[in-house]
Design a protein around this motif. Structure first.
Motif, PDB file in Angstrom:
ATOM      1  N   VAL A 170       0.837  -1.200   0.000  1.00 24.30           N
ATOM      2  CA  VAL A 170       0.000   0.000   0.000  1.00 24.30           C
ATOM      3  C   VAL A 170       0.877   1.257   0.000  1.00 24.30           C
ATOM      4  O   VAL A 170       0.613   2.236  -0.739  1.00 24.30           O
ATOM      5  CB  VAL A 170      -0.958  -0.017   1.205  1.00 24.30           C
ATOM      6  CG1 VAL A 170      -1.613   1.357   1.387  1.00 24.30           C
ATOM      7  CG2 VAL A 170      -2.016  -1.094   1.022  1.00 24.30           C
ATOM      8  N   ALA A 171       1.936   1.262   0.833  1.00 20.08           N
ATOM      9  CA  ALA A 171       2.831   2.428   0.894  1.00 20.08           C
ATOM     10  C   ALA A 171       3.499   2.675  -0.457  1.00 20.08           C
ATOM     11  O   ALA A 171       3.568   3.825  -0.938  1.00 20.08           O
ATOM     12  CB  ALA A 171       3.881   2.215   1.976  1.00 20.08           C
ATOM     13  N   ARG A 172       4.002   1.620  -1.100  1.00 18.10           N
ATOM     14  CA  ARG A 172       4.667   1.780  -2.388  1.00 18.10           C
ATOM     15  C   ARG A 172       3.675   2.194  -3.471  1.00 18.10           C
ATOM     16  O   ARG A 172       3.995   2.977  -4.372  1.00 18.10           O
ATOM     17  CB  ARG A 172       5.367   0.488  -2.798  1.00 18.10           C
ATOM     18  CG  ARG A 172       6.479   0.057  -1.866  1.00 18.10           C
ATOM     19  CD  ARG A 172       7.783   0.856  -2.081  1.00 18.10           C
ATOM     20  NE  ARG A 172       7.708   2.217  -1.616  1.00 18.10           N
ATOM     21  CZ  ARG A 172       7.888   2.601  -0.343  1.00 18.10           C
ATOM     22  NH1 ARG A 172       8.138   1.693   0.597  1.00 18.10           N
ATOM     23  NH2 ARG A 172       7.852   3.875   0.000  1.00 18.10           N
ATOM     24  N   ALA A 173       2.448   1.637  -3.391  1.00 18.63           N
ATOM     25  CA  ALA A 173       1.448   1.997  -4.397  1.00 18.63           C
ATOM     26  C   ALA A 173       1.115   3.469  -4.319  1.00 18.63           C
ATOM     27  O   ALA A 173       0.913   4.135  -5.351  1.00 18.63           O
ATOM     28  CB  ALA A 173       0.187   1.154  -4.194  1.00 18.63           C
ATOM     29  N   ILE A 174       1.076   4.017  -3.100  1.00 25.31           N
ATOM     30  CA  ILE A 174       0.745   5.441  -2.945  1.00 25.31           C
ATOM     31  C   ILE A 174       1.950   6.320  -3.272  1.00 25.31           C
ATOM     32  O   ILE A 174       1.877   7.240  -4.103  1.00 25.31           O
ATOM     33  CB  ILE A 174       0.245   5.707  -1.509  1.00 25.31           C
ATOM     34  CG1 ILE A 174      -1.095   5.000  -1.283  1.00 25.31           C
ATOM     35  CG2 ILE A 174       0.109   7.212  -1.277  1.00 25.31           C
ATOM     36  CD1 ILE A 174      -1.601   5.101   0.147  1.00 25.31           C
ATOM     37  N   ASP A 175       3.085   6.034  -2.590  1.00 22.55           N
ATOM     38  CA  ASP A 175       4.231   6.942  -2.714  1.00 22.55           C
ATOM     39  C   ASP A 175       4.933   6.824  -4.061  1.00 22.55           C
ATOM     40  O   ASP A 175       5.339   7.832  -4.652  1.00 22.55           O
ATOM     41  CB  ASP A 175       5.230   6.651  -1.581  1.00 22.55           C
ATOM     42  CG  ASP A 175       4.664   7.021  -0.225  1.00 22.55           C
ATOM     43  OD1 ASP A 175       3.727   7.846  -0.173  1.00 22.55           O
ATOM     44  OD2 ASP A 175       5.130   6.461   0.804  1.00 22.55           O
TER      45      ASP A 175
ATOM     46  N   PRO B   3       0.325   5.757 -12.152  1.00 21.87           N
ATOM     47  CA  PRO B   3      -0.737   4.835 -11.726  1.00 21.87           C
ATOM     48  C   PRO B   3      -0.466   3.387 -12.080  1.00 21.87           C
ATOM     49  O   PRO B   3      -0.908   2.471 -11.382  1.00 21.87           O
ATOM     50  CB  PRO B   3      -1.970   5.356 -12.476  1.00 21.87           C
ATOM     51  CG  PRO B   3      -1.430   6.128 -13.630  1.00 21.87           C
ATOM     52  CD  PRO B   3      -0.148   6.744 -13.149  1.00 21.87           C
ATOM     53  N   GLY B   4       0.275   3.150 -13.148  1.00 22.53           N
ATOM     54  CA  GLY B   4       0.609   1.766 -13.503  1.00 22.53           C
ATOM     55  C   GLY B   4       1.419   1.092 -12.407  1.00 22.53           C
ATOM     56  O   GLY B   4       1.195  -0.089 -12.087  1.00 22.53           O
ATOM     57  N   THR B   5       2.377   1.870 -11.846  1.00 21.76           N
ATOM     58  CA  THR B   5       3.183   1.308 -10.759  1.00 21.76           C
ATOM     59  C   THR B   5       2.313   1.020  -9.537  1.00 21.76           C
ATOM     60  O   THR B   5       2.453  -0.015  -8.874  1.00 21.76           O
ATOM     61  CB  THR B   5       4.304   2.285 -10.378  1.00 21.76           C
ATOM     62  OG1 THR B   5       5.124   2.515 -11.529  1.00 21.76           O
ATOM     63  CG2 THR B   5       5.145   1.746  -9.248  1.00 21.76           C
ATOM     64  N   GLY B   6       1.406   1.969  -9.240  1.00 19.29           N
ATOM     65  CA  GLY B   6       0.519   1.754  -8.096  1.00 19.29           C
ATOM     66  C   GLY B   6      -0.352   0.522  -8.266  1.00 19.29           C
ATOM     67  O   GLY B   6      -0.525  -0.283  -7.345  1.00 19.29           O
ATOM     68  N   LEU B   7      -0.897   0.378  -9.500  1.00 20.17           N
ATOM     69  CA  LEU B   7      -1.743  -0.793  -9.752  1.00 20.17           C
ATOM     70  C   LEU B   7      -0.940  -2.084  -9.696  1.00 20.17           C
ATOM     71  O   LEU B   7      -1.454  -3.140  -9.280  1.00 20.17           O
ATOM     72  CB  LEU B   7      -2.430  -0.649 -11.110  1.00 20.17           C
ATOM     73  CG  LEU B   7      -3.492   0.450 -11.204  1.00 20.17           C
ATOM     74  CD1 LEU B   7      -4.004   0.577 -12.633  1.00 20.17           C
ATOM     75  CD2 LEU B   7      -4.648   0.148 -10.250  1.00 20.17           C
ATOM     76  N   ALA B   8       0.318  -2.041 -10.103  1.00 20.91           N
ATOM     77  CA  ALA B   8       1.158  -3.237 -10.061  1.00 20.91           C
ATOM     78  C   ALA B   8       1.372  -3.705  -8.626  1.00 20.91           C
ATOM     79  O   ALA B   8       1.324  -4.904  -8.327  1.00 20.91           O
ATOM     80  CB  ALA B   8       2.494  -2.960 -10.743  1.00 20.91           C
ATOM     81  N   TRP B   9       1.621  -2.735  -7.729  1.00 19.19           N
ATOM     82  CA  TRP B   9       1.791  -3.110  -6.321  1.00 19.19           C
ATOM     83  C   TRP B   9       0.496  -3.691  -5.752  1.00 19.19           C
ATOM     84  O   TRP B   9       0.517  -4.684  -5.008  1.00 19.19           O
ATOM     85  CB  TRP B   9       2.222  -1.883  -5.501  1.00 19.19           C
ATOM     86  CG  TRP B   9       3.692  -1.606  -5.559  1.00 19.19           C
ATOM     87  CD1 TRP B   9       4.315  -0.594  -6.228  1.00 19.19           C
ATOM     88  CD2 TRP B   9       4.715  -2.375  -4.934  1.00 19.19           C
ATOM     89  NE1 TRP B   9       5.666  -0.659  -6.063  1.00 19.19           N
ATOM     90  CE2 TRP B   9       5.948  -1.749  -5.254  1.00 19.19           C
ATOM     91  CE3 TRP B   9       4.731  -3.503  -4.132  1.00 19.19           C
ATOM     92  CZ2 TRP B   9       7.169  -2.235  -4.804  1.00 19.19           C
ATOM     93  CZ3 TRP B   9       5.946  -3.996  -3.670  1.00 19.19           C
ATOM     94  CH2 TRP B   9       7.145  -3.375  -4.008  1.00 19.19           C
TER      95      TRP B   9
ATOM     96  N   LEU C 130       0.088  -7.170  -7.006  1.00 22.37           N
ATOM     97  CA  LEU C 130       0.938  -8.089  -6.252  1.00 22.37           C
ATOM     98  C   LEU C 130       0.290  -8.475  -4.931  1.00 22.37           C
ATOM     99  O   LEU C 130       0.301  -9.647  -4.527  1.00 22.37           O
ATOM    100  CB  LEU C 130       2.310  -7.446  -6.010  1.00 22.37           C
ATOM    101  CG  LEU C 130       3.293  -8.273  -5.181  1.00 22.37           C
ATOM    102  CD1 LEU C 130       3.637  -9.582  -5.884  1.00 22.37           C
ATOM    103  CD2 LEU C 130       4.566  -7.465  -4.898  1.00 22.37           C
ATOM    104  N   LEU C 131      -0.308  -7.494  -4.269  1.00 19.43           N
ATOM    105  CA  LEU C 131      -1.002  -7.779  -3.006  1.00 19.43           C
ATOM    106  C   LEU C 131      -2.202  -8.691  -3.254  1.00 19.43           C
ATOM    107  O   LEU C 131      -2.455  -9.625  -2.483  1.00 19.43           O
ATOM    108  CB  LEU C 131      -1.462  -6.465  -2.367  1.00 19.43           C
ATOM    109  CG  LEU C 131      -2.201  -6.588  -1.032  1.00 19.43           C
ATOM    110  CD1 LEU C 131      -1.330  -7.284   0.009  1.00 19.43           C
ATOM    111  CD2 LEU C 131      -2.616  -5.201  -0.529  1.00 19.43           C
ATOM    112  N   GLY C 132      -2.928  -8.444  -4.350  1.00 18.66           N
ATOM    113  CA  GLY C 132      -4.053  -9.316  -4.679  1.00 18.66           C
ATOM    114  C   GLY C 132      -3.617 -10.743  -4.934  1.00 18.66           C
ATOM    115  O   GLY C 132      -4.277 -11.705  -4.512  1.00 18.66           O
ATOM    116  N   ALA C 133      -2.497 -10.922  -5.640  1.00 21.38           N
ATOM    117  CA  ALA C 133      -1.982 -12.270  -5.893  1.00 21.38           C
ATOM    118  C   ALA C 133      -1.599 -12.956  -4.584  1.00 21.38           C
ATOM    119  O   ALA C 133      -1.787 -14.174  -4.423  1.00 21.38           O
ATOM    120  CB  ALA C 133      -0.777 -12.193  -6.833  1.00 21.38           C
ATOM    121  N   ALA C 134      -1.071 -12.166  -3.650  1.00 28.60           N
ATOM    122  CA  ALA C 134      -0.721 -12.741  -2.347  1.00 28.60           C
ATOM    123  C   ALA C 134      -1.971 -13.246  -1.619  1.00 28.60           C
ATOM    124  O   ALA C 134      -1.944 -14.284  -0.947  1.00 28.60           O
ATOM    125  CB  ALA C 134       0.005 -11.710  -1.497  1.00 28.60           C
TER     126      ALA C 134
END
Length: 562
Positions: free
Chosen positions: A39-44, A52-58, A61-65
């Motif tokens: 969440v921190a990486r997706a925001i910052d 936004p692509g980077t945020g969605l990627a993070w 990754l959390l969703g896959a977890a």
């Protein structure tokens, strides 16, 4: 064996299962490690930085977890079940073995075992199994989640851990301090629940006799006291559980307050907005739910597990609880025997003197609630007299060796399995002997219905009369020389009843029949009339002349015999 040692042995004898639990737990708690950091990486690094692509990627990754965690959770449940089920089997074997020892080879099956043992088998063993599985699951989940969250916060920003972990530890300590009092209250509640079940089960067996003696009000007051005792224990338990709320407030929500209040300090130490949100995600999405699960799991399931195991293990009787004595013959004697269902109830059997010589054939008659079934239970040794004595061959009935007598109630025990095994449940009888018994009792149609002696018996699919025939054949084949039929032929037609009673009379030994029809009394050598605390003993003809209640009963029961 202590509960701690038992649980330790159960866990250590399954190292492969423990390894599976640990491995799948790492996968299950992966989101606990990633949630705040992702969440921190997706925001910052993503949304706040215009990527936004980077945020969605993070977030992906959390969703896959979370998807992987679902798979891990399923496998954890299966692995925990692989440990919990052997515990259930071991506890059930422990309870059943102890109950059978206490029953000392009871008549038809473990139906004569005390109601407390039945409650332990049906309730406490299942409760212990479920509680054990719940405790293993929540403690494991808490431990792996705590490690994952701690590593995640240290990876995100070490100062976050300084705000979160101290109040979390304080809440955990508050809960652990309250556990002893919670255990005492939970134990008191379970004991009260068991006493209530035992008391009501005993009363249910004597309802007819209680009504006949007019003791309903006294028994109701006594039973109400047991229920109130259980209710008071439940209220005391509820008061102690308030400590759980305080522990959750301190350990689960105080960290949120400290993170929000410490935001300026965190920003001064290099935190960005995403780090603050990530820290809150660690607390609210992982740490607080883990603490809540531990508190609920240990406070309820853990305490129940400890209390149930203690009750199960402590209640086991010694290997030989009461030395059985071999009676000298089959004569039955009651000497001023008295029995009442409760200390304040009117006696159902009151100072009864009775001698049933060896080889006698006695029919017991009387109105409903007169105490006929109570008398048979005393002779069978299932009940003990409050005063006086009940003797079998000179030995107290409850101490007399069980194989020498058999009791068949109105609803006898029949189990699912081959018909031949049902027949030979009480005897090691060969096929030829079984066939003779079937012929004597007229059970050929039953054998045909079941598909032969190897056919499977389905108790629910058999009519009541055929279930009773199985029990009658079983008793006929048994080595018992004292046979007690407590309206055991009530589901048979008159012809089948006569055939069965004549077969038992010709078999030899002592026969006591609680009559369902007057014809049973006519076939007996002697008749015992029980009516309102009074008894008459004699032949049918003697009682018709000397006992007006018997003459009235004959006229009411079967007018053609009057």
């Amino acid at each position: 064996m202590t509960p701690v040692r038992l649980l330790r042995d159960v866990l250590l004898r399954n190292p492969r299962r423990l390894a599976e639990i640990a491995g799948w737990s790492v996968l299950e708690t992966a989101p606990a490690f990633l949630v705040g950091f992702a969440v921190a990486r997706a925001i910052d690094d993503g949304f706040a930085a215009g990527r936004p692509g980077t945020g969605l990627a993070w977030l992906a990754l959390l969703g896959a977890a979370w998807v992987a965690a679902a798979v891990g959770a399923r496998q954890v449940v299966l692995a925990v079940a692989g440990i919990a089920e052997p515990l259930r089997d071991e506890l059930l074997a422990h309870v059943v073995t102890g109950a059978l020892r206490r029953a000392a080879g009871a008549f038809q099956a473990p139906t004569a075992v005390g109601s407390a043992a039945v409650a332990r088998a049906n309730l406490q063993v299942e409760l212990a199994r479920d509680a054990f599985a719940a405790v293993v699951t929540v403690v494991r989940g808490f431990a792996f989640t705590l490690v994952s969250v701690t590593l995640g916060m240290l990876t995100l920003l070490p100062q976050v851990a300084l705000l979160v972990l101290p109040p979390f530890a304080a809440g955990l300590a508050l809960f652990l301090i309250s556990l002893p009092a919670l255990a005492r209250r939970q134990r008191a509640f379970l004991l009260a629940d068991e006493r209530t079940a035992e008391e009501l089960a005993a009363l249910a067996g004597g309802l007819r006799d209680i009504a006949a003696c007019g003791a309903q009000d006294r028994i109701a007051v006594h039973a109400e006291g047991r229920v109130e005792e259980q209710s008071a224990a439940a209220r005391a338990l509820a008061r102690v559980t308030a400590a759980r709320t305080a522990a959750l407030a301190v350990g689960g929500w105080l960290p949120v307050v400290l993170v929000l209040a410490g935001t300026p300090w965190l920003l001064a130490n290099g935190a960005a907005a995403g780090v603050i949100v990530g820290a809150l995600a660690y607390v609210t999405q992982s740490l607080a739910p883990a603490l809540n699960g531990l508190v609920e799991g240990v406070a309820v399931s853990g305490v129940r597990l400890a209390v149930s195991l203690d009750r199960i293990l402590r209640s086991a009787p010694p290997a030989v609880p009461v030395a059985a004595e071999e009676p000298d013959g089959d004569a039955v004697e009651l000497r001023a025997a008295t029995f009442a269902y409760g200390p304040h109830a009117e006696p159902v059997v009151d100072r009864m003197d009775l001698l049933i010589p060896e080889g006698d054939h006695l029919a017991v008659v009387g109105p409903s609630g007169a105490g006929k079934s109570t008398l048979t239970a005393l002779i069978a040794g299932m009940l003990r007299p409050d005063a006086g004595a009940v003797l079998i061959g000179g030995v107290a009935a409850h101490r007399a060796a069980r194989p020498g007598r058999v009791l068949i109630p109105q609803e006898a025990y029949v189990f699912r399995g081959p018909l031949l095994e049902n027949f030979t449940y009480l005897a090691d009888a060969g096929r030829a002997r079984v066939e003779r018994a079937v012929a004597e009792l007229g059970a050929e149609a039953l054998v045909a219905r079941c598909g032969g002696y190897g056919g499977e018996v389905d108790p629910g699919a058999l009519p009541a009369g055929q279930r009773q025939l199985i029990a009658l054949v079983r008793a006929y084949l048994s080595p018992a020389r004292l046979v007690i039929l407590d309206e055991a032929t009530c589901h048979l037609d008159p012809a089948a009843e006569e055939r069965a009673e004549r077969a038992f009379a010709a078999r030899g030994g002592t026969l006591i029949v609680v009559a369902h029809r007057l014809s049973s009394a006519l076939r007996a050598r002697r008749v015992l009339l029980m009516d309102g605390g009074r008894t008459w003993l004699g032949t049918h003809a003697e009682l018709v002349r000397a006992a007006p209640p018997y003459a009235d009963l004959v006229g009411h029961w079967e007018p053609e015999y009057a």
